[in-house]
Design an enzyme around this catalytic site. Structure first.
Site, PDB file in Angstrom:
ATOM      1  N   SER A   1       0.854  -1.198   0.000  1.00  0.00           N
ATOM      2  CA  SER A   1       0.000   0.000   0.000  1.00  0.00           C
ATOM      3  C   SER A   1       0.887   1.245   0.000  1.00  0.00           C
ATOM      4  O   SER A   1       2.083   1.160   0.301  1.00  0.00           O
ATOM      5  CB  SER A   1      -0.858  -0.025   1.271  1.00  0.00           C
ATOM      6  OG  SER A   1      -1.453   1.228   1.514  1.00  0.00           O
TER       7      SER A   1
ATOM      8  N   TYR B   1      -3.577  -0.788  10.075  1.00  0.00           N
ATOM      9  CA  TYR B   1      -3.380  -0.984   8.636  1.00  0.00           C
ATOM     10  C   TYR B   1      -2.000  -0.477   8.228  1.00  0.00           C
ATOM     11  O   TYR B   1      -1.259  -1.158   7.515  1.00  0.00           O
ATOM     12  CB  TYR B   1      -4.477  -0.241   7.872  1.00  0.00           C
ATOM     13  CG  TYR B   1      -4.476  -0.485   6.380  1.00  0.00           C
ATOM     14  CD1 TYR B   1      -5.000  -1.658   5.845  1.00  0.00           C
ATOM     15  CD2 TYR B   1      -3.972   0.464   5.496  1.00  0.00           C
ATOM     16  CE1 TYR B   1      -5.023  -1.879   4.467  1.00  0.00           C
ATOM     17  CE2 TYR B   1      -3.987   0.259   4.123  1.00  0.00           C
ATOM     18  CZ  TYR B   1      -4.516  -0.912   3.619  1.00  0.00           C
ATOM     19  OH  TYR B   1      -4.531  -1.131   2.262  1.00  0.00           O
TER      20      TYR B   1
HETATM   21  P1  NAP Z   1     -11.668  -5.251  -0.979  1.00  0.00           P
HETATM   22  O1  NAP Z   1     -12.626  -5.135  -2.099  1.00  0.00           O
HETATM   23  O2  NAP Z   1     -12.126  -4.979   0.408  1.00  0.00           O
HETATM   24  O3  NAP Z   1     -10.945  -6.658  -1.057  1.00  0.00           O
HETATM   25  C1  NAP Z   1     -10.396  -7.309   0.039  1.00  0.00           C
HETATM   26  C2  NAP Z   1     -10.322  -8.778  -0.282  1.00  0.00           C
HETATM   27  O4  NAP Z   1      -9.805  -9.484   0.859  1.00  0.00           O
HETATM   28  C3  NAP Z   1     -11.712  -9.351  -0.552  1.00  0.00           C
HETATM   29  O5  NAP Z   1     -11.630 -10.326  -1.551  1.00  0.00           O
HETATM   30  C4  NAP Z   1     -12.055  -9.979   0.777  1.00  0.00           C
HETATM   31  O6  NAP Z   1     -13.016 -10.987   0.702  1.00  0.00           O
HETATM   32  C5  NAP Z   1     -10.693 -10.536   1.156  1.00  0.00           C
HETATM   33  N1  NAP Z   1     -10.685 -10.910   2.559  1.00  0.00           N
HETATM   34  C6  NAP Z   1     -10.894 -10.100   3.619  1.00  0.00           C
HETATM   35  N2  NAP Z   1     -10.860 -10.832   4.764  1.00  0.00           N
HETATM   36  C7  NAP Z   1     -10.618 -12.119   4.395  1.00  0.00           C
HETATM   37  C8  NAP Z   1     -10.468 -13.338   5.108  1.00  0.00           C
HETATM   38  N3  NAP Z   1     -10.554 -13.378   6.448  1.00  0.00           N
HETATM   39  N4  NAP Z   1     -10.235 -14.469   4.408  1.00  0.00           N
HETATM   40  C9  NAP Z   1     -10.162 -14.435   3.063  1.00  0.00           C
HETATM   41  N5  NAP Z   1     -10.283 -13.322   2.330  1.00  0.00           N
HETATM   42  C10 NAP Z   1     -10.511 -12.168   2.996  1.00  0.00           C
HETATM   43  O7  NAP Z   1     -10.523  -4.190  -1.206  1.00  0.00           O
HETATM   44  P2  NAP Z   1      -9.302  -4.111  -2.231  1.00  0.00           P
HETATM   45  O8  NAP Z   1      -9.000  -2.690  -2.332  1.00  0.00           O
HETATM   46  O9  NAP Z   1      -9.544  -4.886  -3.478  1.00  0.00           O
HETATM   47  O10 NAP Z   1      -8.158  -4.785  -1.358  1.00  0.00           O
HETATM   48  C11 NAP Z   1      -7.272  -5.760  -1.846  1.00  0.00           C
HETATM   49  C12 NAP Z   1      -5.896  -5.508  -1.290  1.00  0.00           C
HETATM   50  O11 NAP Z   1      -5.412  -4.271  -1.804  1.00  0.00           O
HETATM   51  C13 NAP Z   1      -5.855  -5.370   0.242  1.00  0.00           C
HETATM   52  O12 NAP Z   1      -4.710  -6.014   0.745  1.00  0.00           O
HETATM   53  C14 NAP Z   1      -5.774  -3.874   0.443  1.00  0.00           C
HETATM   54  O13 NAP Z   1      -5.155  -3.543   1.653  1.00  0.00           O
HETATM   55  C15 NAP Z   1      -4.911  -3.497  -0.742  1.00  0.00           C
HETATM   56  N6  NAP Z   1      -4.947  -2.077  -1.106  1.00  0.00           N
HETATM   57  C16 NAP Z   1      -6.072  -1.481  -1.547  1.00  0.00           C
HETATM   58  C17 NAP Z   1      -6.044  -0.141  -1.907  1.00  0.00           C
HETATM   59  C18 NAP Z   1      -7.236   0.595  -2.440  1.00  0.00           C
HETATM   60  O14 NAP Z   1      -7.155   1.806  -2.670  1.00  0.00           O
HETATM   61  N7  NAP Z   1      -8.360  -0.034  -2.668  1.00  0.00           N
HETATM   62  C19 NAP Z   1      -4.859   0.585  -1.800  1.00  0.00           C
HETATM   63  C20 NAP Z   1      -3.719  -0.058  -1.334  1.00  0.00           C
HETATM   64  C21 NAP Z   1      -3.771  -1.394  -1.002  1.00  0.00           C
HETATM   65  P3  NAP Z   1     -14.557 -10.659   1.084  1.00  0.00           P
HETATM   66  O15 NAP Z   1     -15.110  -9.930  -0.094  1.00  0.00           O
HETATM   67  O16 NAP Z   1     -15.135 -11.987   1.290  1.00  0.00           O
HETATM   68  O17 NAP Z   1     -14.510  -9.805   2.323  1.00  0.00           O
END
Ligand code: NAP
Length: 251
Positions: A143, A156
């Site tokens: 991130s 986080y």
């Molecule tokens: P998201 O839509 O909230 O995706 C998170 C993913 O993690 C979902 O598939 C979720 O599944 C899964 N997850 C959460 N808890 C879990 C568990 N206990 N077991 C298995 N799977 C689990 O958000 P995203 O932005 O795509 O996030 C993906 C990654 O990118 C994360 O590591 C986040 O920190 C990182 N990130 C995101 C951003 C951004 O701007 N969006 C920026 C930097 C980094 P469910 O749908 O079932 O909850």
């Protein structure tokens, strides 16, 4: 001669592949030729249907990655289905928002346990198979909070800053064993993770105003970096945290 970015015949495990960034990466890896094993606690039907047109094999494993006992069986099943995984994308992650003065132990533990502890032990289970084969690519989703402090997300920021360090440590241990460990640092992407931010008009416009590209990222913006780090093109790339952020860190 085949492209150094070609993933044909390789299998990738992608955690949290049902939505957002994980889904974008799973689709991009399949488009580059990889078979995909999508791991998570929600149904993977949408991702499966997006991958179907590529003709690449797809398998879903239902698992709550916050549970330590789920980790080894996930990798064991992935190995059995694929005959040997070569790519692991550690994407699943959560965020909890509150002022540090009010932050709870539960919100600290939930984030650190999933984003850092489970990620480490899932990676260990995968690397125990990859290293004897002398081949593997591990891509961690870090991130901007791997580089910056942020506000109201202490666990986080700790998890993602820790993940940058862990990426470098594992790269140092495994580079000579044929396993590449790298990370991608997404900027601000339109996913569930940032929904609260996007609903806060002031924060949302402040963020947008700082992004040189002039827009938030979409899940489709992240796949190219993942394909690169998962491919033979990155064979000599170890321990980097690659920002895909519309220029945010350059500002
Ligand atoms: P998201 O839509 O909230 O995706 C998170 C993913 O993690 C979902 O598939 C979720 O599944 C899964 N997850 C959460 N808890 C879990 C568990 N206990 N077991 C298995 N799977 C689990 O958000 P995203 O932005 O795509 O996030 C993906 C990654 O990118 C994360 O590591 C986040 O920190 C990182 N990130 C995101 C951003 C951004 O701007 N969006 C920026 C930097 C980094 P469910 O749908 O079932 O909850």
């Amino acid at each position: 001669m085949s492209s150094p970015f070609d993933l044909s015949g390789r299998w990738a495990v992608v955690t949290g592949a049902n939505t957002g960034i994980g889904q974008g990466i799973a689709v991009a890896l399949a488009q580059a030729g990889a078979g995909v094993i999508a791991v998570g606690r929600s149904g993977m039907e949408e991702t499966e249907s997006l991958i179907a047109p590529t003709g690449r094999p797809f398998h879903a494993i239902r698992a709550d990655l916050a549970q330590m006992e789920a980790l080894e069986p996930v990798i064991a099943e992935a190995e059995e289905v694929s005959g040997g995984i070569e790519i692991l994308v550690n994407n699943a992650g959560i965020i909890r928002r509150a002022d540090s003065l009010d932050f709870t132990e539960a919100d600290w533990d939930a984030v650190i346990d999933l984003n850092l502890k489970s990620l480490f032990f899932l990676t260990q289970a995968a690397a125990r198979r990859m290293i004897p084969r002398g081949r593997g690519k591990i891509v961690n989703i870090a991130s901007l909070l791997s580089f910056q402090g942020g506000i109201r997300i202490p666990s986080y920021t700790a998890s993602k800053s820790g993940l940058a360090g862990l990426t470098r440590l594992l790269a140092c241990e495994w580079a000579a064993k044929g396993v590449n460990v790298n990370a991608i640092a997404p900027g601000y992407f339109v996913t569930n993770n940032t929904e609260a931010l996007r609903q806060d008009e002031k924060r949302s416009s402040e963020i947008l105003g700082r992004i040189p590209a002039g827009r938030w990222g979409n899940p489709g913006d992240i796949g190219g970096a993942a394909v690169f780090l998962a491919s033979p093109a990155a064979d000599y790339v170890h321990g980097v945290v690659l920002p895909v952020d519309g220029g945010w860190l350059a500002r």
